[in-house]
Motif scaffolding. Structure first.
Motif, mmCIF file in Angstrom:
data_model
loop_
_atom_site.group_PDB
_atom_site.id
_atom_site.type_symbol
_atom_site.label_atom_id
_atom_site.label_comp_id
_atom_site.label_asym_id
_atom_site.label_seq_id
_atom_site.Cartn_x
_atom_site.Cartn_y
_atom_site.Cartn_z
ATOM 1 N N GLY A 8 6.867 76.230 -72.276
ATOM 2 C CA GLY A 8 7.243 75.285 -71.749
ATOM 3 C C GLY A 8 6.606 73.252 -71.891
ATOM 4 N N GLU A 9 6.085 73.335 -72.443
ATOM 5 C CA GLU A 9 6.241 71.940 -72.710
ATOM 6 C C GLU A 9 6.600 71.209 -73.260
ATOM 7 O OE1 GLU A 9 1.669 71.468 -73.492
ATOM 8 O OE2 GLU A 9 1.673 69.774 -72.829
ATOM 9 N N GLU A 10 7.420 70.176 -73.094
ATOM 10 C CA GLU A 10 7.819 69.376 -74.865
ATOM 11 C C GLU A 10 7.139 68.564 -75.239
ATOM 12 O OE1 GLU A 10 10.163 68.079 -71.015
ATOM 13 O OE2 GLU A 10 11.686 69.084 -71.766
ATOM 14 N N PHE A 11 7.600 69.114 -76.851
ATOM 15 C CA PHE A 11 7.016 68.331 -77.221
ATOM 16 C C PHE A 11 8.911 67.370 -77.861
ATOM 17 C CE2 PHE A 11 2.749 69.635 -78.006
ATOM 18 C CZ PHE A 11 2.741 70.441 -77.745
ATOM 19 N N LEU A 12 8.144 65.642 -78.588
ATOM 20 C CA LEU A 12 9.535 65.556 -79.329
ATOM 21 C C LEU A 12 9.445 65.588 -80.561
ATOM 22 C CD1 LEU A 12 9.024 61.218 -77.981
ATOM 23 C CD2 LEU A 12 11.322 62.393 -77.324
ATOM 24 N N PHE A 13 10.687 65.640 -81.261
ATOM 25 C CA PHE A 13 11.212 65.785 -82.330
ATOM 26 C C PHE A 13 12.439 65.151 -83.063
ATOM 27 C CE2 PHE A 13 12.823 67.554 -86.025
ATOM 28 C CZ PHE A 13 11.419 67.853 -86.862
ATOM 29 N N LEU A 14 12.330 64.536 -83.626
ATOM 30 C CA LEU A 14 13.671 63.559 -83.759
ATOM 31 C C LEU A 14 14.363 63.039 -82.793
ATOM 32 C CD1 LEU A 14 15.193 65.352 -86.797
ATOM 33 C CD2 LEU A 14 14.100 63.228 -86.681
ATOM 34 N N GLY A 15 13.798 62.527 -82.068
ATOM 35 C CA GLY A 15 13.930 61.396 -80.678
ATOM 36 C C GLY A 15 14.528 62.803 -78.711
ATOM 37 N N GLU A 16 14.128 64.336 -79.627
ATOM 38 C CA GLU A 16 15.116 65.001 -78.636
ATOM 39 C C GLU A 16 13.704 65.337 -77.977
ATOM 40 O OE1 GLU A 16 18.396 65.318 -76.810
ATOM 41 O OE2 GLU A 16 19.399 64.874 -78.852
ATOM 42 N N GLN A 17 13.029 65.750 -76.519
ATOM 43 C CA GLN A 17 12.143 66.796 -76.402
ATOM 44 C C GLN A 17 12.782 68.364 -76.251
ATOM 45 O OE1 GLN A 17 9.329 65.806 -74.982
ATOM 46 N NE2 GLN A 17 9.696 63.447 -73.896
ATOM 47 N N ARG A 18 11.768 69.012 -77.160
ATOM 48 C CA ARG A 18 11.576 70.206 -77.749
ATOM 49 C C ARG A 18 10.903 71.161 -76.989
ATOM 50 N NH1 ARG A 18 15.550 69.569 -81.572
ATOM 51 N NH2 ARG A 18 15.912 66.786 -81.850
ATOM 52 N N HIS A 145 16.454 49.251 -82.240
ATOM 53 C CA HIS A 145 15.716 49.974 -82.754
ATOM 54 C C HIS A 145 13.853 50.148 -82.697
ATOM 55 C CE1 HIS A 145 19.787 51.918 -83.640
ATOM 56 N NE2 HIS A 145 19.636 50.982 -84.974
ATOM 57 N N ARG A 146 13.700 49.201 -83.000
ATOM 58 C CA ARG A 146 12.174 48.313 -83.060
ATOM 59 C C ARG A 146 11.930 48.319 -81.713
ATOM 60 N NH1 ARG A 146 9.867 48.752 -88.318
ATOM 61 N NH2 ARG A 146 8.344 48.195 -87.799
ATOM 62 N N ALA A 147 12.492 47.742 -80.402
ATOM 63 C CA ALA A 147 11.792 47.794 -79.310
ATOM 64 C C ALA A 147 11.800 49.422 -78.960
ATOM 65 C CB ALA A 147 13.002 47.247 -78.445
ATOM 66 N N TRP A 148 12.772 50.418 -79.263
ATOM 67 C CA TRP A 148 12.679 51.741 -78.710
ATOM 68 C C TRP A 148 10.878 52.078 -79.330
ATOM 69 C CZ3 TRP A 148 10.511 56.254 -79.862
ATOM 70 C CH2 TRP A 148 11.107 57.539 -79.132
ATOM 71 N N ILE A 149 10.179 51.577 -80.244
ATOM 72 C CA ILE A 149 9.412 52.139 -80.141
ATOM 73 C C ILE A 149 8.046 51.679 -79.824
ATOM 74 C CG2 ILE A 149 7.512 51.872 -82.385
ATOM 75 C CD1 ILE A 149 8.850 52.904 -84.396
ATOM 76 N N ASN A 150 8.613 49.795 -79.829
ATOM 77 C CA ASN A 150 7.790 49.551 -78.679
ATOM 78 C C ASN A 150 7.969 49.711 -77.178
ATOM 79 O OD1 ASN A 150 7.192 47.585 -80.868
ATOM 80 N ND2 ASN A 150 8.232 45.912 -79.775
ATOM 81 N N HIS A 151 8.709 50.498 -76.862
ATOM 82 C CA HIS A 151 8.446 50.768 -74.837
ATOM 83 C C HIS A 151 8.117 52.643 -75.242
ATOM 84 C CE1 HIS A 151 11.807 48.009 -74.814
ATOM 85 N NE2 HIS A 151 10.639 47.225 -74.501
ATOM 86 N N HIS A 152 7.858 53.320 -76.261
ATOM 87 C CA HIS A 152 8.220 54.108 -76.192
ATOM 88 C C HIS A 152 6.880 55.245 -76.827
ATOM 89 C CE1 HIS A 152 11.815 54.245 -75.295
ATOM 90 N NE2 HIS A 152 11.824 55.372 -74.007
ATOM 91 N N GLN A 153 5.513 54.329 -77.356
ATOM 92 C CA GLN A 153 4.436 54.468 -78.294
ATOM 93 C C GLN A 153 3.349 55.614 -77.641
ATOM 94 O OE1 GLN A 153 3.745 50.469 -80.368
ATOM 95 N NE2 GLN A 153 2.159 50.984 -81.417
ATOM 96 N N ASP A 154 3.620 55.303 -76.243
ATOM 97 C CA ASP A 154 2.604 55.997 -76.206
ATOM 98 C C ASP A 154 2.747 57.597 -75.536
ATOM 99 O OD1 ASP A 154 0.962 53.700 -75.013
ATOM 100 O OD2 ASP A 154 1.870 53.609 -73.714
ATOM 101 N N GLU A 155 4.152 57.574 -75.778
ATOM 102 C CA GLU A 155 5.145 58.996 -76.316
ATOM 103 C C GLU A 155 4.689 60.332 -77.116
ATOM 104 O OE1 GLU A 155 8.656 58.650 -74.097
ATOM 105 O OE2 GLU A 155 8.038 57.006 -72.796
ATOM 106 N N LEU A 156 4.105 59.272 -77.895
ATOM 107 C CA LEU A 156 4.323 59.719 -79.591
ATOM 108 C C LEU A 156 3.136 60.316 -79.807
ATOM 109 C CD1 LEU A 156 6.301 56.846 -81.437
ATOM 110 C CD2 LEU A 156 7.178 59.107 -80.238
ATOM 111 N N VAL A 157 2.819 61.347 -79.219
ATOM 112 C CA VAL A 157 1.924 62.551 -79.404
ATOM 113 C C VAL A 157 2.298 64.154 -79.094
ATOM 114 C CG1 VAL A 157 -0.069 60.812 -78.240
ATOM 115 C CG2 VAL A 157 1.570 62.309 -76.883
ATOM 116 N N ILE A 158 1.590 64.374 -79.623
ATOM 117 C CA ILE A 158 1.693 66.101 -80.289
ATOM 118 C C ILE A 158 0.155 66.202 -79.705
ATOM 119 C CG2 ILE A 158 3.419 65.759 -81.462
ATOM 120 C CD1 ILE A 158 1.700 67.420 -83.899
#
Ligand SMILES: [Zn+2]
Length: 158
Positions: A8-18, A145-158
């Motif tokens: 049930g834990e969520e993982f980002l893949f192509l911008g969506e939580q799975r 688009h590039r601003a998105w990366i700067n704001h979400h950098q910390d979420e990009l973990v698996i």
């Protein structure tokens, strides 16, 4: 952000939580908002997920590079994914392209912006005005688009 690798834990893949789901599957796969993971590999979820994400990342990025290289009318050398912390892409002096494998977690349009950036470097090796003209010609919404990366950098973990 630390992952627990529990159902049930969520993982980002192509911008969506799975949602991670364990079951009797032959291989890791995505379907809708689920990330199905084989029960028999459960003792090393993190390791297997990373291998899988790297493979998916390379496959996806290769297709996008091909698509944009055609649109921008440029040539490139090889395409590879690399494990860097903060760098998203690179273009070598002989136009080999390297991308951060974590890009498979960001929304498709954001990933495309990194592809366009590096392909523009096959024409212009610096960040001069001419470089940005080449980028914006093919992607007018580049900055957002590039601003998105700067704001979400910390979420990009698996
Ligand atoms: Zn650059």
């Amino acid at each position: 952000m630390i992952k627990k690798y529990i159902e049930g834990e969520e993982f980002l893949f192509l911008g969506e939580q799975r949602k991670l789901m364990f079951g009797n599957y032959k291989s890791i796969h995505i379907l809708n908002n689920f990330l199905f993971f084989p029960q028999f590999l459960k003792f090393r979820v993190q390791k297997e997920l990373k291998v899988w994400y790297l493979q998916q990342s390379l496959q996806h990025i290769k297709k996008r590079v091909e698509y944009y290289a055609y649109r921008m009318n440029v040539n490139y050398g090889s395409v590879s994914v690399v494990d860097t912390k903060s760098r998203w892409g690179a273009c070598t002096h002989d136009n080999r392209l390297q991308f951060n494998w974590r890009l498979i977690m960001v929304p498709p349009a954001v990933l495309d912006s990194v592809v366009v950036h590096e392909l523009a470097h096959t024409m212009v090796k610096n960040h001069s005005q001419n470089f940005w003209i080449q980028v914006r010609k093919v992607m007018p919404g580049y900055s957002a688009h590039r601003a998105w990366i700067n704001h979400h950098q910390d979420e990009l973990v698996i």
